[in-house]
Design a protein around this motif. Structure first.
Motif, short mmCIF file in Angstrom:
data_model
loop_
_atom_site.label_atom_id
_atom_site.label_comp_id
_atom_site.label_asym_id
_atom_site.label_seq_id
_atom_site.Cartn_x
_atom_site.Cartn_y
_atom_site.Cartn_z
N ILE A 84 -8.20 -24.32 16.76
CA ILE A 84 -9.19 -23.07 16.31
C ILE A 84 -10.27 -23.44 15.69
O ILE A 84 -10.23 -24.38 14.72
CB ILE A 84 -8.14 -22.12 15.69
N THR A 85 -11.37 -22.66 15.88
CA THR A 85 -12.49 -22.95 14.87
C THR A 85 -12.19 -22.23 13.55
O THR A 85 -11.44 -21.28 13.44
CB THR A 85 -13.79 -22.15 15.61
N MET A 86 -13.07 -22.80 12.54
CA MET A 86 -13.01 -22.40 11.29
C MET A 86 -13.18 -21.08 11.14
O MET A 86 -12.38 -20.18 10.43
CB MET A 86 -14.00 -23.17 10.42
N GLN A 87 -14.16 -20.11 11.82
CA GLN A 87 -14.26 -18.93 11.74
C GLN A 87 -13.24 -18.12 12.23
O GLN A 87 -12.94 -17.15 11.74
CB GLN A 87 -15.65 -18.58 12.72
N GLU A 88 -12.64 -18.44 13.36
CA GLU A 88 -11.51 -17.76 13.53
C GLU A 88 -10.16 -18.13 12.99
O GLU A 88 -9.40 -17.05 12.80
CB GLU A 88 -10.99 -18.45 15.07
N ALA A 89 -10.20 -19.03 12.36
CA ALA A 89 -8.88 -19.19 11.14
C ALA A 89 -9.24 -18.35 9.95
O ALA A 89 -8.22 -17.81 9.38
CB ALA A 89 -9.08 -20.85 10.68
N VAL A 90 -10.52 -18.24 9.48
CA VAL A 90 -10.85 -17.51 8.46
C VAL A 90 -10.64 -15.82 8.96
O VAL A 90 -10.00 -14.88 8.44
CB VAL A 90 -12.32 -17.42 8.06
N LYS A 91 -11.04 -15.34 10.11
CA LYS A 91 -11.00 -14.04 10.68
C LYS A 91 -9.29 -13.88 10.72
O LYS A 91 -8.91 -12.49 10.40
CB LYS A 91 -11.50 -13.97 12.13
N HIS A 92 -8.44 -14.49 11.18
CA HIS A 92 -7.22 -14.24 11.39
C HIS A 92 -6.27 -14.57 10.35
O HIS A 92 -5.16 -14.65 10.51
CB HIS A 92 -6.68 -14.66 12.62
N SER A 93 -6.89 -15.30 9.24
CA SER A 93 -6.03 -15.75 8.29
C SER A 93 -5.33 -16.82 8.47
O SER A 93 -3.82 -16.59 8.07
CB SER A 93 -5.65 -14.55 7.15
N ARG A 94 -5.58 -17.72 9.43
CA ARG A 94 -4.46 -18.76 9.61
C ARG A 94 -4.27 -19.68 8.32
O ARG A 94 -5.16 -20.34 7.98
CB ARG A 94 -4.70 -19.56 10.86
N ASN A 95 -2.75 -20.02 8.32
CA ASN A 95 -2.52 -20.84 7.19
C ASN A 95 -2.77 -22.36 7.50
O ASN A 95 -3.18 -23.10 6.78
CB ASN A 95 -1.02 -20.78 6.73
N LEU A 96 -2.15 -22.79 8.84
CA LEU A 96 -2.10 -24.18 8.93
C LEU A 96 -3.39 -24.97 9.10
O LEU A 96 -3.71 -25.86 8.56
CB LEU A 96 -1.51 -24.41 10.29
N PRO A 97 -4.51 -24.32 9.54
CA PRO A 97 -5.93 -24.74 9.41
C PRO A 97 -6.38 -25.12 8.07
O PRO A 97 -7.25 -25.88 7.84
CB PRO A 97 -6.71 -23.85 10.26
N ALA A 98 -6.12 -23.89 7.21
CA ALA A 98 -6.67 -24.00 5.96
C ALA A 98 -5.91 -25.24 5.09
O ALA A 98 -6.62 -26.02 4.34
CB ALA A 98 -6.27 -22.73 5.15
#
Length: 843
Positions: free
Chosen positions: A430-444
């Motif tokens: 997932i892109t960083m922008q998508e990770a921020v938008k959907h508040s994904r935990n694993l990419p962070a």
């Protein structure tokens, strides 16, 4: 001469000595001089006490004068408050205004020998000393009204022998310079009656809505019993406890002959009813903001005491925006904006708004039903959850210059040592922008692990957060902190993103002057520091804007102007409590002009007091307040820095994706079309039917791949993404295709049936059954037999393989539920090996 030297002295007779007895005359003189010395010492000591008291009284004569209340003004120069201190709203009562029974009640309760002693009650002092010796510490306070007045006017409230001696000196001086009536009047005008009320005249109005001269006996006894413990004995806080204390006062008055038994019994029986004026006084506006401004004033003028500030007649000019503050207080008073509690313990909240262009704090909500000098929750640390991801993970990653909003991050479920972050979804990159938008935990967490925990901590420090040694682990990517952070800290940190990476000095005080308009303090903004690149701040703003757009976790925060922000929730963290409920819910966001932080939660979290909703209500509160507070402000846009790097747009989508099973070679042949560029490569992801998540199958430079590792009876899903490694870009994933592999695959030689003689040792063909899943091929020149009666001895070929196309996997989460994807598991245990930010760090 020699003979003379050799003579011996006659021996002395030895024996018990006879002790001489002192005569009565000696005893008399010894006792006489002892008494004389004691008297002289006493006279000298008393003289010193008097002289010391007179000196102190003369040096501090100005303190005998009642102070003038300092006034607080808003940003427009309008008065908003007179400080709540000993002098605020104090109405001075003259001696002849005070009812005689009121004085009698106070004297009977506090100092029944008031009219007899000269400031010091030696009997009471002796009693206090005995108690101090027994307790082995100073526990007994001043015993006379005059001593209490001395302490109230000139001294601190500590209990030391030195302070008591000084108190006694001033008490004697007061008695020598004031009459008993003057001393009692001063005392009744200065003592504290609780609820911010000082002086008997103000107490009569506050507690009974009555003029002092109109007080009844039971009311006067109630007031006389309060100075010993104002918070405990005031009738608003505890009507029953106040009634019991009133009875003690009335009994003392009766015992000392001030009232009759009938008067005592009648006054004891009355029940207190809180007058409406008490409730109205709670509606005083701007209390949380004023309290914070007073704290700040004391910080910027450290040589001034709070009493000096409050009664010095100062004019305190603040940054308060009356429109914004009024809106904040209105929305915080609306119960529908908060989750309903199971009992009378309300879900609490806090909000602070900062103009990040100059750091001026516009409004503060310290909580629901905030009381003067109460718990100001904008300064109360709480766990920030996902709202901390931009501060410890994505922000420092952008700052390295190696990562961008379009950078593809890993999102597969994994453990980092023994730290296994939870996420409601996770598998595909997932892109960083998508990770921020959907508040994904694993990419962070993966991102922080890549850049190193130490870099995350350094970036947070530059934004004003002092993380402890225990916070040097991967849990900080999800806001799992030891101490937590305050809403004011979060608003100040996000102001830096909004202010192109420059620090913002949050403040409420603009200027403080004397009553004669002489400035004693003027705010001067410190030089702004560029704590991050302007590009980093811009990229973060771009990503945070998607959070409030369709599909983001903070859509409820959207208003009619540009908004960037981040949601955050934290799980309850109660051991043994199996529930998905939360403890803290945040939204921190900003427009091009203002930044605001909203927190909601219980003051004390337990199994009965947890949040069943996530950050949706915090986002909604942000929207309601900011839309109204900024209604008359011109709209503007976020400023994009010059030369900021833009994502390359020509990666191209993966199209015409095909997946075909080839039985002769027992493989799945994959093919697709992509962008015609030598910079483009492809990643193929596969998931078998017995797996829960996709995993990377192969990297490919071309547009065809064979999967030779398939097994009979299995089903496999595939999708492809294009990668531009040079520009760190990725395409959206292709459609997902599903391929089923047959249970049995049999290869049969292609031999004509009429060329084989079974009697001559020809090839023996296999027998077929209806369950074989195969269809026989008819012999040339013969009729095709029905499927039900398949003849052995027939050439067959397998059925064509089914190919099923599935729609793309949706990544988005809408508001509601745990919109942050679980956010921070507060009680997660990170790997101690990663605590120093070095182990397992690739970046």
């Amino acid at each position: 001469m020699a003979d003379r030297r050799q003579r011996t002295q006659p021996e002395k007779k030895t024996g018990p000595k006879k002790r001489r007895r002192m005569s009565g005359k000696t005893w008399f003189f010894l006792l006489f001089f002892t008494v004389v010395i004691a008297i002289v010492c006493g006279i000298i000591g008393y003289s010193l006490i008097i002289l010391n008291g007179e000196r102190m009284l003369k040096e501090r004569a100005d303190m005998m004068v009642m102070g003038e209340a300092s006034i607080v003004y808003d940003a427009n120069g309008n008065e908003i408050s007179r400080l709540s201190t000993a002098e605020e709203n104090r109405e001075i009562a003259e001696y002849d205004e005070i009812p005689k029974e009121m004085m009698n009640a106070v004297v009977a309760t506090e100092d029944q020998r008031f009219y007899e002693h000269a400031g010091i009650d030696f009997f009471a002092i002796g009693r206090a000393l005995v108690k101090d010796v027994i307790a082995r510490s100073a526990v007994e306070g001043g015993s006379t009204i005059t001593q209490q007045l001395a302490k109230n006017m000139f001294l601190s409230s500590d209990k030391t022998l030195f302070r008591k001696a000084t108190e006694a000196s001033i008490a004697v001086a007061l008695e020598n310079n004031k009459t008993k009536e003057e001393i009692l009047t001063l005392y009744l005008n200065r003592i504290y009656f609780g609820k911010g009320v000082y002086g008997v005249k103000g107490a009569a109005k506050y507690y009974f809505n009555s003029e002092l001269k109109d007080l009844k006996l039971w009311q006067m006894a109630t007031l006389a019993g309060m100075p010993k413990a104002p918070s405990r004995y005031n009738p608003v806080n505890d009507a029953e406890g106040s009634k019991v204390r009133r009875g003690v006062v009335l009994q003392l008055m009766y015992d000392q002959g001030y009232i009759t038994k009938d008067e005592m019994d009648e006054a004891k029986a009355v029940d207190y009813v809180t007058p409406p004026t008490v409730e109205q006084s709670k509606d005083e506006p701007y209390k949380a903001f004023v309290d914070y401004a007073v704290e700040e004033a004391l910080r910027v003028m450290p040589d001034m005491t709070e009493t000096d500030l409050r009664i010095g007649g100062y004019r305190i000019y603040t940054t308060l925006n009356p429109t914004a503050q009024t809106v904040v207080e209105k929305e915080f008073a609306d119960d529908s904006n908060f989750e309903e509690s199971v009992d009378d313990k309300k879900v609490q909240g806090a909000m602070v708004i900062i103009d990040h262009r100059d750091g001026a704090i516009q409004a503060i909500a310290g909580g629901r039903d905030y009381e003067r000098k109460g718990l100001n929750r904008v300064e109360l640390p709480r766990q920030p959850g996902s709202a901390f991801k931009p501060i410890t993970s994505y922000g420092p990653a952008l700052e390295t210059g190696q990562y961008f909003p379009w950078t593809v991050l890993k999102n597969d479920k994994t453990c980092f040592g023994n730290y296994c972050p939870k996420d409601s979804r996770g598998a595909t990159p997932i892109t960083m922008q998508e990770a921020v938008k959907h508040s994904r935990n694993l990419p962070a967490v993966w991102m922080l692990n890549e850049i190193g925990v130490s870099n995350g901590v350094k970036f947070a420090t530059k934004l004003g957060f002092e993380l402890s040694d225990q916070d040097r682990n991967l849990a900080i990517a999800l806001g799992g902190l030891t101490e937590g952070v305050t809403p004011l800290q979060m608003a100040s940190a996000y102001s830096t993103f909004a202010n192109s990476g420059q620090t913002v000095d949050s403040h409420t005080i603009r200027e403080i002057t004397t009553s004669s308009n002489t400035a004693v303090y003027t705010y001067k903004a410190p030089s702004a520091e560029q704590v991050m690149n302007a590009d980093t701040a811009w990229y973060m703003t771009e990503m945070l804007q998607t959070v409030v757009q369709s599909g983001g976790t903070g859509t409820g925060a959207a208003i009619d102007r540009p908004v960037a922000g981040k949601t955050g929730t934290t799980q309850h963290g109660i051991p043994g409590f199996n529930s998905s409920a939360n403890r803290d819910a945040w939204f921190v966001g900003y427009t091009p002009e203002w930044t605001a932080a909203v927190w909601m939660g219980y003051d004390r979290t337990d199994e009965q007091h947890v949040l069943k909703k996530s950050s949706a209500q915090s986002a909604a509160m942000f929207s309601k307040v900011m839309k109204q507070a900024m209604a008359d402000m011109p709209k503007s846009s976020f400023k994009k820095p010059q030369g900021v790097k833009e994502p390359v747009k020509d990666v191209g989508a993966v199209t015409n994706f095909n997946a075909v099973f080839v039985p002769e070679q027992m493989k799945v042949a994959l093919s697709w079309q992509g962008a015609a560029s030598s910079n483009i490569s492809y990643k193929v992801y596969r998931k078998a039917m017995d797996q829960t998540d996709f995993s990377l199958f192969v990297d490919s430079a071309g547009t065809t791949v064979d999967d030779m590792s398939v097994a009979p009876g299995m089903t496999y899903d595939y999708y492809v993404v294009a990668i531009d490694a040079e520009n760190n870009l990725t395409s959206k994933q292709s459609e997902t295709l599903s391929v089923q592999i047959p249970e049995t695959v049999i290869e049969v030689p292609d031999v004509p049936m009429d060329s084989i003689d079974p009697d001559e040792g020809g090839i023996e063909l296999p027998s077929f059954s209806p369950d074989s899943g195969m269809t026989p091929t008819p012999t040339p020149g013969t009729e095709t037999p029905p499927v039900e009666t398949i003849d052995p001895g027939t050439t067959v070929s397998p059925e064509p393989t089914d190919i099923i196309a599935s729609p793309p996997i949706e990544e988005g989460e809408q508001d509601g539920g745990n919109a942050d994807g679980g956010d921070n598991p507060v009680n997660a245990t990170p790997d101690p090996a990663q605590g120093d930010g070095t182990t397992n760090e690739a970046g």
